[in-house]
Write an enzyme that holds these catalytic residues in place. Structure first.
Site, PDB file in Angstrom:
ATOM      1  N   ARG A 149       0.906  -1.167   0.000  1.00 22.36           N
ATOM      2  CA  ARG A 149       0.000   0.000   0.000  1.00 22.36           C
ATOM      3  C   ARG A 149       0.925   1.192   0.000  1.00 22.36           C
ATOM      4  NH1 ARG A 149      -2.600   3.996  -0.582  1.00 22.36           N
ATOM      5  NH2 ARG A 149      -4.497   4.601   0.542  1.00 22.36           N
ATOM      6  N   HIS A 152       1.990   7.139   1.590  1.00 23.55           N
ATOM      7  CA  HIS A 152       0.859   8.061   1.541  1.00 23.55           C
ATOM      8  C   HIS A 152       0.648   8.704   2.906  1.00 23.55           C
ATOM      9  CE1 HIS A 152      -0.842   4.334   3.171  1.00 23.55           C
ATOM     10  NE2 HIS A 152      -1.818   5.062   3.687  1.00 23.55           N
ATOM     11  N   HIS A 154      -2.808  10.971   5.275  1.00 23.00           N
ATOM     12  CA  HIS A 154      -4.232  11.315   5.308  1.00 23.00           C
ATOM     13  C   HIS A 154      -4.456  12.621   6.071  1.00 23.00           C
ATOM     14  CE1 HIS A 154      -4.965   7.078   4.244  1.00 23.00           C
ATOM     15  NE2 HIS A 154      -4.169   6.756   5.249  1.00 23.00           N
ATOM     16  N   GLU A 158      -5.090   7.583  11.512  1.00 24.77           N
ATOM     17  CA  GLU A 158      -5.377   6.197  11.120  1.00 24.77           C
ATOM     18  C   GLU A 158      -5.046   5.244  12.265  1.00 24.77           C
ATOM     19  OE1 GLU A 158      -3.914   4.788   7.250  1.00 24.77           O
ATOM     20  OE2 GLU A 158      -2.996   3.091   8.306  1.00 24.77           O
ATOM     21  N   HIS A 197       3.264   7.231   5.752  1.00 23.58           N
ATOM     22  CA  HIS A 197       3.495   5.837   6.114  1.00 23.58           C
ATOM     23  C   HIS A 197       3.264   4.933   4.914  1.00 23.58           C
ATOM     24  CE1 HIS A 197      -0.757   6.840   6.908  1.00 23.58           C
ATOM     25  NE2 HIS A 197      -1.029   5.599   6.534  1.00 23.58           N
ATOM     26  N   GLU A 220     -11.340   6.615   1.413  1.00 26.65           N
ATOM     27  CA  GLU A 220     -10.050   6.005   1.071  1.00 26.65           C
ATOM     28  C   GLU A 220      -9.511   6.557  -0.242  1.00 26.65           C
ATOM     29  OE1 GLU A 220      -6.736   3.355   1.375  1.00 26.65           O
ATOM     30  OE2 GLU A 220      -8.138   4.284   2.797  1.00 26.65           O
TER      31      GLU A 220
END
Length: 468
Positions: A149, A152, A154, A158, A197, A220
């Site tokens: 993943r 990225h 946010h 999280e 992360h 998401e």
């Protein structure tokens, strides 16, 4: 007996008596004694009456729920989704105590759209799927072995719980310190808002996990991705920023990678090593081994709490409890004063009744993969529907500390006269039985085993209940 007079802000140190050493938060009274429980063989009959609204395990007993209740209702002649009805029998045949038009508080991840990528997938439950999910949003994600993943960050914080497999995480703190860790089933991580992360599946089958974001409006698809940013930055700017020829960036992806197959990482010690003298290790701990945490063991199950006040100090906006309810057990009637409860069922089947004041109440049933919402301060319980299988679930809150109020403790800590006149005015016999049970149960909480069972004589003298 010393009464409980302090607020839940001092949960970890409050005691009701000198012998009561269990912290107040730990009193997850998982009530229930399967031997004393009443089993309703088939309530979906025109003439059957069950004035006490006993639980029904339609899935375990392979029943077909129908809208019959206490002599009322009728059969179904039109189209009927039997499997969906079995999953939520208390919607087909609500308890007599249900009332009003409360909104839906249940959603299944099975109904969420799945985004399929190279070696993985993701699906989400947000306020768009479940309008009552206002404070938190959930994402269920799967990464196969070696699948990444991508790097990225946010807008929201999280929090995560590893459902299966093994995952490697990397992160960066605001001081430039790096973090690398490998997590397994039952472990947690937490990244504050804006902290970059990445995640990568390890082990033969990779990993699957539940992500929680501290905003029900989270999406998401709105994540800030490394490849997406670079693809939308002039290559001349990239060249100046990284001090390298712009032609190097002709090879970068033209759009986001999101989830993609990567190479297997090396030993963690090697990946933790500084890449240059300018890279340092963070002093923060972004992870917590919840599965290795000593649980509160009870005759009705187990509970583990993780929040910033007790043990997971970085998790400032999410607090959680991991519960296991044994067959025939229940999480007692209670409410949470500081945040909505966002629950996720890992295994088993359960029913929940939510009391919303003004005579309004609604009962819904849950099974593995389902999400349940209970708004703050609304009274509720969680009852294991099965007499054979445990229920495993997560209770998650947008809060820095796990708090609750127990109806049992409130009644047991209130002057006996006051309770008696509220509930049993004019009936001394039933009043005495209730008050004696309260006192006995409160004394038992002072022991290591803080679970109160339904007594063996729970249905003594009630022949109608026994016959059911």
């Amino acid at each position: 007996m010393q009464l409980l007079t302090t607020a839940l802000a001092v949960l970890a140190i409050t005691e009701l008596t000198s012998a009561r050493t269990t912290p107040y938060w730990a009193k997850q009274h998982l009530l229930g004694d399967p031997a004393a429980a009443v089993k309703v063989k088939n309530p979906y009959q025109p003439g059957l009456k069950d004035k006490y609204d006993h639980k029904v395990d339609a899935v375990g007993d392979e029943l077909d729920p129908l809208p019959y209740r206490n002599g009322k209702g009728a059969s179904v002649l039109g189209p009927w989704n039997r499997e969906r009805s079995r999953q939520n029998p208390d919607v087909v045949r609500p308890p007599t105590t249900d009332h009003g038009t409360l909104p839906n508080y249940r959603w299944s991840f099975a109904d969420s759209h799945i985004r399929i990528e190279e070696g993985g997938w993701t699906r989400q439950t947000t306020i768009r799927e479940l309008p009552t999910s206002k404070e938190l949003a959930g994402v269920n994600m799967r990464l196969d072995m070696g699948v990444i993943r991508e790097l990225h960050w946010h807008i929201q914080a999280e929090w995560a719980y590893v459902l299966e497999g093994k995952v490697r995480i990397t992160a960066l703190d605001t001081e430039g310190g790096n973090f690398v860790d490998d997590l397994e089933k039952g472990d947690l991580w937490y990244f504050p808002a804006g902290h970059p992360h990445s995640l990568q599946g390890l082990a033969p089958n990779g990993t699957e996990f539940l992500l929680i974001f501290d905003d029900g409006n989270f999406s998401e698809d709105s994540t800030f991705l490394l490849t997406d940013w670079l693809a939308h930055t002039p290559k001349s700017v990239l060249a100046e920023n990284f001090r390298i020829s712009p032609e190097v960036f002709e090879a970068i992806p033209e759009k986001e990678k999101y989830i993609f197959q990567g190479s297997l990482p090396g030993p963690m010690d090697k990946e933790r090593a500084p890449l240059t003298n300018g890279v340092k290790k963070t002093e923060l701990n972004f992870t917590h081994r919840l599965s290795q945490q000593e649980p509160l063991n009870t005759t009705g199950g187990q509970v583990r709490i993780a929040d910033s006040k007790r043990n997971f100090h970085i998790s400032k906006t999410v607090a959680a409890a991991h519960l296991t309810l044994n067959p025939g057990a229940m999480r007692e009637m209670h409410w949470h004063p500081t945040a909505d409860e966002w629950s996720f069922v890992i295994s088993g089947r359960a029913r929940v009744t939510i009391f919303a004041s003004e005579g309004n109440a609604r009962t819904q049933d849950y099974q593995a993969g389902d999400v349940g919402i209970v708004p703050r301060n609304m009274g509720h319980f969680i009852e294991n529907l099965s007499d054979d299988e445990p229920v495993e679930l997560l209770e998650i809150f947008r809060a820095d500390e796990y708090t609750d109020f127990s109806l049992f403790d409130w009644m047991a800590s209130t002057p006996r006269r006051m309770v008696a006149e509220h509930l049993f005015q004019g009936d001394k016999e039933r009043s005495k039985k209730f008050l004696d049970a309260m006192e006995k149960g409160l004394d038992e909480v002072g022991t290591h085993d803080s679970i109160r069972k339904v007594p063996d004589d729970h249905y003594e003298g009630d022949e109608e209940a026994k016959e059911l």
